[in-house]
Design an enzyme around this catalytic site. Structure first.
Site, PDB file in Angstrom:
ATOM      1  N   ASP A 183       0.813  -1.215   0.000  1.00 42.38           N
ATOM      2  CA  ASP A 183       0.000   0.000   0.000  1.00 42.38           C
ATOM      3  C   ASP A 183       0.849   1.268   0.000  1.00 42.38           C
ATOM      4  O   ASP A 183       1.505   1.588   0.985  1.00 42.38           O
ATOM      5  CB  ASP A 183      -0.930  -0.011   1.223  1.00 42.38           C
ATOM      6  CG  ASP A 183      -1.995   1.068   1.159  1.00 42.38           C
ATOM      7  OD1 ASP A 183      -2.081   1.770   0.124  1.00 42.38           O
ATOM      8  OD2 ASP A 183      -2.744   1.222   2.139  1.00 42.38           O
ATOM      9  N   ASP A 232      -1.771   5.451  -6.682  1.00 37.29           N
ATOM     10  CA  ASP A 232      -2.060   4.618  -5.507  1.00 37.29           C
ATOM     11  C   ASP A 232      -2.190   3.136  -5.856  1.00 37.29           C
ATOM     12  O   ASP A 232      -3.025   2.760  -6.674  1.00 37.29           O
ATOM     13  CB  ASP A 232      -3.367   5.123  -4.884  1.00 37.29           C
ATOM     14  CG  ASP A 232      -3.767   4.361  -3.639  1.00 37.29           C
ATOM     15  OD1 ASP A 232      -2.876   3.925  -2.891  1.00 37.29           O
ATOM     16  OD2 ASP A 232      -4.980   4.211  -3.399  1.00 37.29           O
TER      17      ASP A 232
END
Ligand SMILES: *[C@@H]1O[C@H](CO)[C@@H](O)[C@H](O)[C@H]1NC(C)=O
Ligand SMILES: *[C@@H]1O[C@H](CO)[C@@H](O)[C@H](O)[C@H]1NC(C)=O
Ligand SMILES: *[C@@H]1O[C@H](CO)[C@@H](O)[C@H](O)[C@H]1NC(C)=O
Ligand SMILES: *[C@@H]1O[C@H](CO)[C@@H](O)[C@H](O)[C@H]1NC(C)=O
Ligand SMILES: *[C@@H]1O[C@H](CO)[C@@H](O)[C@H](O)[C@H]1NC(C)=O
Ligand SMILES: *[C@@H]1O[C@H](CO)[C@@H](O)[C@H](O)[C@H]1NC(C)=O
Length: 413
Positions: free
Chosen positions: A105, A285
């Site tokens: 992440d 992202d």
């Protein structure tokens, strides 16, 4: 006492100055496995929007100790869905080590394990040092609350001693996963523990330990049409030039908040020669599946393509006649235009039924972020972009770099 210990250690790291660094391996690679799990009654765009909202609110509110408990308590009542597209890496924690499969992440920066309390719980081992601090992080898909430890953490050829790692007491929304490998900017860890101080990330500590030369992470995803495969690679300390073509274009991080808290950049979006989003801030992202655009830009895209919103999947869909007329989408970053071909704008057909769709429908991967442009968080270039372009996240140079790959123009969907 434990709080003081942590403070002392982070101070020591901070004051290290410019140590003589012997770089063992300048190109430490780790395979990424992808799996896909959409359950819990939410559509793909809803899951991504929930993440966008959490990222915005996390960046604009500071979490105090009392808020931790409150947030955890209130989230109990809200419905939790699983993260849709999951890229995991294998990370060893403890002595002797336990292997955990953690989500990669770039939009969060705490590393923690033990989400699956039944099959692979957090284990205190010889090398685990309890800091005495609680840790709490909220994600679009759920939350995690636990205890912050210092422990031995290994991934690829990197072994870090006394790395901060959360041991989960409660994790919601993470079935089938052991936790998170947070490789976002370190500032995102502020306020996640009782002390409120930043918690050095695995990337920070790898550099401090001299295992990598700079705080760079290279991310490579190959488009896949299967719901589970090992199709990516993370590179620490540098980029892997065998995975991209041409030169990397380093784009400075945006100064516009709240995108500036993340790996945020300024981007202009055009459909064909029609500009649909003027230069504005958003983020790149690994934790988002789709390409999210501000509502006004999304509406312009929808109108230009003639797509309709399919209520079952939540995605736009087009007919094959409309597909034939589909033009490229151009994302301009740092003066370079990155093309998403018509094929790159579509969801892999072989995965249509996995998202609740119809086998032969053509779904588009551009979705609505839920707010109009000008919010300082006007797009998310998620996985469907990242499988077409190589990216490097550099928290020393404060840039995100982009390059073409062998799949940029591939007809894979
Ligand atoms: C650590 O603890 C285990 C028991 O879990 C023990 O067998 C081992 O000898 C200890 N020491 C090391 C260095 O692993
Ligand atoms: C971790 O930190 C503790 C406390 O500062 C120290 O005693 C220990 O030696 C460190 N472990 C390693 C492997 O460096
Ligand atoms: C998918 O999510 C469900 C719960 O929503 C879980 O039971 C299942 O194990 C997950 N599958 C995988 C492959 O992770
Ligand atoms: C972009 O900015 C120009 C000049 O301010 C304006 O005319 C145009 O409508 C804007 N386009 C979009 C898509 O917002
Ligand atoms: C997709 O779009 C067409 C019309 O544009 C529509 O007839 C169809 O029902 C939509 N949904 C699916 C799943 O194909
Ligand atoms: C570079 O481009 C060539 C030709 O377009 C392609 O065949 C090759 O696979 C690409 N290599 C990489 C590493 O992207």
């Amino acid at each position: 006492m434990f709080t003081q210990l942590v403070a002392t250690i982070s101070l020591a790291l901070f004051c290290a100055g410019s140590p003589v660094v012997v770089v063992r391996d300048n190109n430490i690679k780790l395979p990424i496995s992808r799996s896909f799990n959409i359950t819990g009654g939410k559509t793909l765009p809803e899951i991504d929007r929930a993440r966008a909202q959490t990222l915005v609110s996390r960046a604009t509110t500071s979490t105090s100790k009392s808020k931790l408990a409150k947030a955890a308590a209130s989230s109990y009542g809200t419905s939790i869905t699983n993260i849709a597209t999951i890229y995991t890496v294998a990370v060893d924690v403890g002595t002797p080590p336990t292997t955990y499969n953690l989500i990669v992440d770039t939009g969060s920066s705490n590393t923690w394990v033990g989400a699956d309390k039944t099959n692979n719980p957090w284990k205190v081992t010889n090398s685990s040092i309890d800091t005495g601090e609680a840790v709490f992080v909220q994600y679009g898909s759920g939350l995690f609350i636990g205890e912050e430890y210092l422990d031995t953490v290994s991934f690829g050829d990197i072994t870090l001693y006394n790395q901060s790692v959360g041991g989960s007491d409660l994790a919601l929304g993470f079935s089938g996963i052991d936790g998170i490998f947070g490789i976002g900017p370190v500032d995102l860890t502020e306020g996640t523990t009782d002390s409120g101080d930043a918690v050095p990330t695995v990337i920070d500590n790898a550099k401090t330990a001299g295992l990598i030369q700079s705080k760079q992470v290279g991310v490579y995803f190959q488009p896949t049409t299967e719901d589970s495969s090992t199709n990516g690679e993370l590179t620490f300390g540098s980029s892997d030039s065998t995975k991209y073509n041409g030169t990397l274009n380093a784009v400075p991080l945006t100064t516009t908040s709240p995108a500036s808290r993340y790996f945020g950049v300024d981007q202009t979006v055009s459909y064909g020669d029609q500009k649909i989003l003027n230069s504005t801030a958003g983020i790149v992202d690994t934790g988002t599946t789709l390409l999210l655009l501000a509502s006004d830009a999304f509406d312009a895209y929808k109108a230009a393509t003639g797509a309709v919103l399919d209520t079952t999947t939540g995605l736009l869909n087009i007919t094959s006649t409309q597909y034939e007329k589909l033009e490229s989408l151009y994302l301009e970053l740092g003066g370079v235009s990155y093309e998403l071909t018509p094929n790159a704008q579509t969801w892999p057909r072989s995965l249509n039924t996995v998202i609740g769709g119809t086998e032969d429908a053509i779904y588009l991967i551009i979705a609505d972020i839920g707010t109009d442009s000008g919010s300082g968080f006007d797009f998310i270039n998620g996985y469907t972009f990242l499988e077409r372009y190589y990216t490097v996240y550099d928290s020393d140079a404060n840039t995100v770099s982009f390059a073409e790959t062998a799949y940029t123009f591939a007809t894979s969907n």
